[in-house]
Motif scaffolding. Structure first.
Motif, short mmCIF file in Angstrom:
data_model
loop_
_atom_site.label_atom_id
_atom_site.label_comp_id
_atom_site.label_asym_id
_atom_site.label_seq_id
_atom_site.Cartn_x
_atom_site.Cartn_y
_atom_site.Cartn_z
N SER A 56 -1.69 6.99 -9.50
CA SER A 56 -3.05 7.32 -9.92
C SER A 56 -3.76 6.00 -10.22
CB SER A 56 -3.04 8.24 -11.13
OG SER A 56 -2.33 7.66 -12.20
N LEU A 57 -5.05 5.97 -9.97
CA LEU A 57 -5.81 4.73 -10.05
C LEU A 57 -7.16 5.00 -10.69
CD1 LEU A 57 -6.19 1.71 -9.00
CD2 LEU A 57 -7.21 2.75 -6.98
N SER A 58 -7.57 4.12 -11.60
CA SER A 58 -8.93 4.19 -12.12
C SER A 58 -9.53 2.80 -12.13
CB SER A 58 -8.96 4.80 -13.53
OG SER A 58 -8.35 3.94 -14.48
N CYS A 59 -10.81 2.75 -11.91
CA CYS A 59 -11.55 1.49 -11.91
C CYS A 59 -12.80 1.70 -12.77
CB CYS A 59 -11.92 1.08 -10.50
SG CYS A 59 -12.77 -0.52 -10.43
N ARG A 60 -12.74 1.20 -13.99
CA ARG A 60 -13.87 1.33 -14.92
C ARG A 60 -14.86 0.21 -14.64
NH1 ARG A 60 -16.66 3.36 -18.58
NH2 ARG A 60 -17.09 2.50 -20.64
N ILE A 61 -16.10 0.60 -14.41
CA ILE A 61 -17.17 -0.37 -14.18
C ILE A 61 -17.92 -0.52 -15.50
CG2 ILE A 61 -19.17 -0.97 -12.77
CD1 ILE A 61 -16.48 -0.75 -11.22
N THR A 62 -17.60 -1.61 -16.18
CA THR A 62 -18.02 -1.76 -17.57
C THR A 62 -19.54 -1.83 -17.76
OG1 THR A 62 -17.71 -4.17 -17.37
CG2 THR A 62 -15.87 -2.88 -18.25
N ASP A 63 -20.25 -2.46 -16.85
CA ASP A 63 -21.69 -2.60 -17.03
C ASP A 63 -22.47 -1.34 -16.63
OD1 ASP A 63 -20.96 -3.18 -14.38
OD2 ASP A 63 -22.66 -4.51 -14.07
N LEU A 64 -21.84 -0.44 -15.89
CA LEU A 64 -22.50 0.80 -15.48
C LEU A 64 -22.05 2.00 -16.30
CD1 LEU A 64 -22.41 0.34 -11.59
CD2 LEU A 64 -24.31 -0.12 -13.16
N ALA A 115 -1.14 -1.87 -15.99
CA ALA A 115 -0.21 -1.27 -15.03
C ALA A 115 1.15 -1.90 -15.27
CB ALA A 115 -0.68 -1.54 -13.60
N SER A 116 2.16 -1.36 -14.60
CA SER A 116 3.47 -1.97 -14.69
C SER A 116 3.41 -3.35 -14.03
CB SER A 116 4.52 -1.10 -14.00
OG SER A 116 4.34 -1.15 -12.60
N LEU A 117 4.31 -4.23 -14.41
CA LEU A 117 4.33 -5.58 -13.83
C LEU A 117 4.49 -5.53 -12.31
CD1 LEU A 117 4.26 -8.61 -14.19
CD2 LEU A 117 6.71 -8.56 -14.64
N ARG A 118 5.35 -4.65 -11.83
CA ARG A 118 5.54 -4.50 -10.39
C ARG A 118 4.23 -4.11 -9.69
NH1 ARG A 118 10.52 -1.29 -8.11
NH2 ARG A 118 11.43 -3.25 -8.72
N ASP A 119 3.51 -3.17 -10.29
CA ASP A 119 2.25 -2.75 -9.69
C ASP A 119 1.22 -3.88 -9.71
OD1 ASP A 119 3.29 -0.27 -9.12
OD2 ASP A 119 2.33 0.74 -10.82
N VAL A 120 1.19 -4.66 -10.79
CA VAL A 120 0.26 -5.79 -10.86
C VAL A 120 0.55 -6.79 -9.76
CG1 VAL A 120 -0.45 -7.78 -12.25
CG2 VAL A 120 -0.24 -5.54 -13.32
N LEU A 121 1.82 -7.08 -9.54
CA LEU A 121 2.18 -8.03 -8.48
C LEU A 121 1.79 -7.49 -7.11
CD1 LEU A 121 5.62 -9.26 -9.82
CD2 LEU A 121 3.43 -10.46 -9.88
N THR A 171 0.81 -1.21 0.00
CA THR A 171 0.00 0.00 0.00
C THR A 171 0.84 1.26 0.00
OG1 THR A 171 -0.20 0.14 2.42
CG2 THR A 171 -1.87 -1.15 1.24
N ALA A 172 2.16 1.10 0.06
CA ALA A 172 3.05 2.26 0.07
C ALA A 172 3.16 2.90 -1.32
CB ALA A 172 4.43 1.86 0.57
N LEU A 173 2.47 2.34 -2.29
CA LEU A 173 2.46 2.91 -3.63
C LEU A 173 1.92 4.34 -3.62
CD1 LEU A 173 0.83 -0.04 -5.59
CD2 LEU A 173 3.20 0.67 -5.74
N ASP A 174 2.36 5.13 -4.55
CA ASP A 174 1.77 6.44 -4.80
C ASP A 174 1.49 6.47 -6.30
OD1 ASP A 174 0.86 9.00 -4.91
OD2 ASP A 174 2.75 9.94 -4.34
N GLN A 227 -2.09 5.50 -13.79
CA GLN A 227 -0.95 4.58 -13.78
C GLN A 227 -1.40 3.14 -13.56
OE1 GLN A 227 0.90 7.08 -10.81
NE2 GLN A 227 2.76 7.14 -12.06
N ILE A 228 -2.46 2.97 -12.79
CA ILE A 228 -3.06 1.65 -12.58
C ILE A 228 -4.50 1.75 -13.04
CG2 ILE A 228 -3.73 -0.10 -10.90
CD1 ILE A 228 -1.43 0.91 -9.12
N ARG A 229 -4.85 0.96 -14.06
CA ARG A 229 -6.19 0.99 -14.62
C ARG A 229 -6.81 -0.40 -14.50
NH1 ARG A 229 -2.81 3.48 -18.06
NH2 ARG A 229 -2.90 1.95 -19.72
#
Length: 115
Positions: A34-42, A103-109, A29-32, A70-72
């Protein structure tokens, strides 16, 4: 089908869980980022920032945002609620295409340990 409010509540729960995490999850959680979460059905996207151990400054936008985070993440509202509720395994959902991550591989992990 999950509503926008149920999705917003799931993100708030995830943020609260992150804030009280410890060990390896706390390190993730120490990441800094930007984050987006697309809700495809809405047809909406939640946009915010993963920083200081929580998801901050979340706003809801119609459609896809103009600026890429940065993280989608992209998934249905039901899948978001299930992921946060522990009913859906992130790795399996990602592997099957139910959850899309850019996202980057590191962020995905790191995300794997958070969800």
């Amino acid at each position: 089908m999950a509503t926008i409010e149920e999705c917003r509540s799931a993100l708030a729960t995830l943020s609260a869980n992150l804030a009280k995490a410890d060990g390896a999850v706390r390190d993730a959680t120490a990441l800094d980022r930007s984050l987006s979460c697309r809700i495809t059905d809405l047809g909406v996207t939640f946009v915010g920032r993963l920083a200081a151990g929580s998801i901050q400054d979340v706003v809801t936008l119609p459609g896809a945002p103009e600026r890429k985070a940065q993280i989608r993440l992209a998934m249905t509202g039901d899948d978001l609620v299930r992921l946060v509720g522990g009913e859906l395994n992130f790795a399996k959902a990602w592997g099957s295409g139910r959850v899309r991550v850019q996202a980057s591989l590191r962020d995905v992990l790191r995300l794997r340990s958070l969800l």
